[in-house]
Scaffold this motif. Structure first.
Motif, PDB file in Angstrom:
ATOM      1  N   GLU A 155      34.937  36.947  36.984  1.00  0.00           N
ATOM      2  CA  GLU A 155      35.253  38.359  36.813  1.00  0.00           C
ATOM      3  C   GLU A 155      36.727  38.649  37.071  1.00  0.00           C
ATOM      4  O   GLU A 155      37.385  37.970  37.856  1.00  0.00           O
ATOM      5  CB  GLU A 155      34.377  39.208  37.742  1.00  0.00           C
ATOM      6  CG  GLU A 155      32.900  39.090  37.412  1.00  0.00           C
ATOM      7  CD  GLU A 155      32.036  40.088  38.139  1.00  0.00           C
ATOM      8  OE1 GLU A 155      30.855  40.190  37.768  1.00  0.00           O
ATOM      9  OE2 GLU A 155      32.530  40.774  39.067  1.00  0.00           O
ATOM     10  N   ASP A 156      37.195  39.691  36.401  1.00  0.00           N
ATOM     11  CA  ASP A 156      38.560  40.165  36.570  1.00  0.00           C
ATOM     12  C   ASP A 156      38.692  40.810  37.945  1.00  0.00           C
ATOM     13  O   ASP A 156      37.899  41.690  38.315  1.00  0.00           O
ATOM     14  CB  ASP A 156      38.862  41.179  35.474  1.00  0.00           C
ATOM     15  CG  ASP A 156      40.326  41.582  35.419  1.00  0.00           C
ATOM     16  OD1 ASP A 156      41.023  41.487  36.447  1.00  0.00           O
ATOM     17  OD2 ASP A 156      40.770  42.001  34.329  1.00  0.00           O
ATOM     18  N   ALA A 157      39.681  40.392  38.700  1.00  0.00           N
ATOM     19  CA  ALA A 157      39.878  40.935  40.044  1.00  0.00           C
ATOM     20  C   ALA A 157      40.197  42.422  40.032  1.00  0.00           C
ATOM     21  O   ALA A 157      40.031  43.099  41.056  1.00  0.00           O
ATOM     22  CB  ALA A 157      41.005  40.177  40.746  1.00  0.00           C
ATOM     23  N   MET A 158      40.638  42.945  38.884  1.00  0.00           N
ATOM     24  CA  MET A 158      40.983  44.357  38.814  1.00  0.00           C
ATOM     25  C   MET A 158      39.768  45.272  38.742  1.00  0.00           C
ATOM     26  O   MET A 158      39.871  46.476  38.972  1.00  0.00           O
ATOM     27  CB  MET A 158      41.867  44.627  37.592  1.00  0.00           C
ATOM     28  CG  MET A 158      43.175  43.845  37.575  1.00  0.00           C
ATOM     29  SD  MET A 158      44.269  44.168  38.994  1.00  0.00           S
ATOM     30  CE  MET A 158      43.886  42.750  40.028  1.00  0.00           C
ATOM     31  N   THR A 159      38.601  44.715  38.417  1.00  0.00           N
ATOM     32  CA  THR A 159      37.415  45.559  38.274  1.00  0.00           C
ATOM     33  C   THR A 159      36.217  45.067  39.080  1.00  0.00           C
ATOM     34  O   THR A 159      35.443  45.864  39.579  1.00  0.00           O
ATOM     35  CB  THR A 159      37.016  45.652  36.785  1.00  0.00           C
ATOM     36  OG1 THR A 159      36.838  44.325  36.276  1.00  0.00           O
ATOM     37  CG2 THR A 159      38.083  46.372  35.977  1.00  0.00           C
ATOM     38  N   LEU A 160      36.025  43.759  39.188  1.00  0.00           N
ATOM     39  CA  LEU A 160      34.924  43.169  39.959  1.00  0.00           C
ATOM     40  C   LEU A 160      33.612  43.924  39.712  1.00  0.00           C
ATOM     41  O   LEU A 160      32.991  44.471  40.643  1.00  0.00           O
ATOM     42  CB  LEU A 160      35.275  43.174  41.457  1.00  0.00           C
ATOM     43  CG  LEU A 160      36.495  42.330  41.841  1.00  0.00           C
ATOM     44  CD1 LEU A 160      36.917  42.621  43.285  1.00  0.00           C
ATOM     45  CD2 LEU A 160      36.199  40.839  41.678  1.00  0.00           C
ATOM     46  N   PRO A 193      40.603  46.293  33.077  1.00  0.00           N
ATOM     47  CA  PRO A 193      40.698  44.844  32.931  1.00  0.00           C
ATOM     48  C   PRO A 193      42.099  44.426  32.506  1.00  0.00           C
ATOM     49  O   PRO A 193      42.668  44.990  31.573  1.00  0.00           O
ATOM     50  CB  PRO A 193      39.661  44.533  31.843  1.00  0.00           C
ATOM     51  CG  PRO A 193      38.726  45.695  31.858  1.00  0.00           C
ATOM     52  CD  PRO A 193      39.574  46.885  32.214  1.00  0.00           C
ATOM     53  N   LEU A 194      42.649  43.459  33.215  1.00  0.00           N
ATOM     54  CA  LEU A 194      43.959  42.915  32.862  1.00  0.00           C
ATOM     55  C   LEU A 194      43.881  41.444  32.523  1.00  0.00           C
ATOM     56  O   LEU A 194      44.911  40.816  32.263  1.00  0.00           O
ATOM     57  CB  LEU A 194      44.952  43.109  34.023  1.00  0.00           C
ATOM     58  CG  LEU A 194      45.271  44.564  34.384  1.00  0.00           C
ATOM     59  CD1 LEU A 194      46.242  44.584  35.553  1.00  0.00           C
ATOM     60  CD2 LEU A 194      45.863  45.306  33.204  1.00  0.00           C
ATOM     61  N   LEU A 195      42.679  40.877  32.542  1.00  0.00           N
ATOM     62  CA  LEU A 195      42.498  39.456  32.236  1.00  0.00           C
ATOM     63  C   LEU A 195      43.447  38.597  33.046  1.00  0.00           C
ATOM     64  O   LEU A 195      44.168  37.755  32.530  1.00  0.00           O
ATOM     65  CB  LEU A 195      42.691  39.211  30.728  1.00  0.00           C
ATOM     66  CG  LEU A 195      41.676  39.936  29.831  1.00  0.00           C
ATOM     67  CD1 LEU A 195      41.966  39.616  28.382  1.00  0.00           C
ATOM     68  CD2 LEU A 195      40.247  39.571  30.186  1.00  0.00           C
TER      69      LEU A 195
END
Length: 365
Positions: A238-243, A348-350
């Motif tokens: 998962e993207d750390a920006m959204t989790l 999301p910033l991937l």
């Protein structure tokens, strides 16, 4: 017993806080930026197992510092009637002698060195194997220590090889300990990469340990067997920006090393990345018992310090350290129960794309 350990540069305050968790009746005698001389009643085996120690030694003798050749000769003479400790592990057949003064290996005049080698051989029953394996005996000098120490290096427990680019076992363990681990913790590293912090956290009881990295598929085969198979570990891609899999306030502690942005191309300016990351961490951290340890490059210190405070993650302490010679900063803090995270809406910033990861080549374990 007197002991001497070496540890990652700049972590002295963290070491002092952690020592009482590992040794009994700890009393510091000398400490500098990367080394500690102390007294303890703990066994050689216990000190050898300190996870954040790069090297651990039992102190056998000492002499007041002066001319190195004269000092080594004095050490040889003072050790003739000293009982050498039986070191942990299988009995070695030989030994070698190292002289490490003011951070560097150095040479000693042949005569005094031969005297000390003969004394060690007589005291241990081992033969000199200068270029081989065996027990190691070190003469150690530090800049602000007015004595030279004669020490036996304690063998470290075997550890699996680290993936290329992973943070060292010692630094990972140190930062995990700085998070004040508790057996009931739900632990998270949202930028887990090679899994160094997750590996280190597995060494202590926990309710759940969450590895999250959007590049999990690429990292999976390089993760340790413990990370892949321990039932306490949950693996998330998962993207750390959204989790998205983690509910608000569901995590007790975060220990993480976000991308440094030095050699990678970030999809957003570094300040925006820091703000978005901290808002995401604030969302998942428990509002009363949530705490964090965050490692960033020194140039990113101001951006993360501002972002943490704005997100309701007040900084309790910061420590300037070196990571394989690279200046870095460690932040420790807690989730503020009264603060409301401020900042951009997480999107999301991937952040796990291979071109964005931490420039792994700058680290070697």
């Amino acid at each position: 017993m007197r002991y001497f350990i070496q540890y990652p540069a700049g972590t002295s305050a963290l070491v002092t806080d952690a020592m009482t968790h590992f040794v009994e009746e700890f009393r510091a005698e000398y400490q500098d930026d990367s080394a500690l001389l102390f007294h303890s009643t703990s066994s050689l085996e216990r000190v050898a197992s300190i996870p954040f120690a790069k090297n651990a030694f039992a102190v056998i003798g000492e002499t007041r510092r002066g001319d190195l050749g004269t000092n080594v000769a004095r050490l040889a003479d003072s050790l003739r009637d000293v009982r050498f400790p039986a070191l942990p592990g299988p009995r070695a057949r030989g030994f070698r002698l190292m002289v490490h003064v003011d951070g560097e290996l150095t040479s000693v005049a042949a005569g005094p060195k031969r005297e000390l080698e003969h004394t060690v051989s007589s005291g241990t029953g081992l033969r000199l194997e200068a270029g081989g394996r065996g027990e190691e005996y070190w003469v150690i000098g530090r800049l602000d220590l007015d004595h030279l120490l004669f020490c036996a290096r304690l063998p470290k427990p075997p550890r699996p090889a680290k993936a290329r680019g992973a943070l060292s076992y010692e630094l990972s363990s140190m930062l995990v300990l700085a998070s004040e681990p508790h057996p009931d913790d739900t632990f998270l590293d949202p930028f887990a990469g090679s899994g160094s912090f997750v590996d280190a956290r597995l060494g202590r009881p926990a309710r759940e340990i969450i590895y999250s990295d959007v590049d999990l598929a690429a990292h999976r085969e390089h993760l340790s067997p413990e990370v892949r198979h321990d039932p306490r570990v949950r693996l998330l891609a998962e993207d750390a920006m959204t989790l998205p899999s983690l509910a608000d306030g569901s995590v007790d502690v975060v220990v993480t090393d976000p991308p440094w942005g030095e050699h990678e191309e970030l999809p957003v300016p570094y300040e925006e990345f820091a703000r978005t990351a901290c808002v995401s961490l604030a969302r998942v951290l428990h509002p009363e018992r949530g705490r964090y340890v965050l490692l960033c490059n020194r140039r990113g210190t101001a951006a993360f310090a501002e972002a943490l405070e704005a997100a309701g993650l007040p900084v309790r302490a910061s420590h300037d350290i070196l990571v394989n010679g690279h200046p870095a900063t460690v932040f420790t803090g807690t989730r503020s129960p009264r603060a409301t995270p401020a900042g951009p809406t997480p999107r999301p910033l991937l952040l796990g794309l291979p071109t964005y990861r931490r420039a792994l080549d700058r680290f070697t374990s």
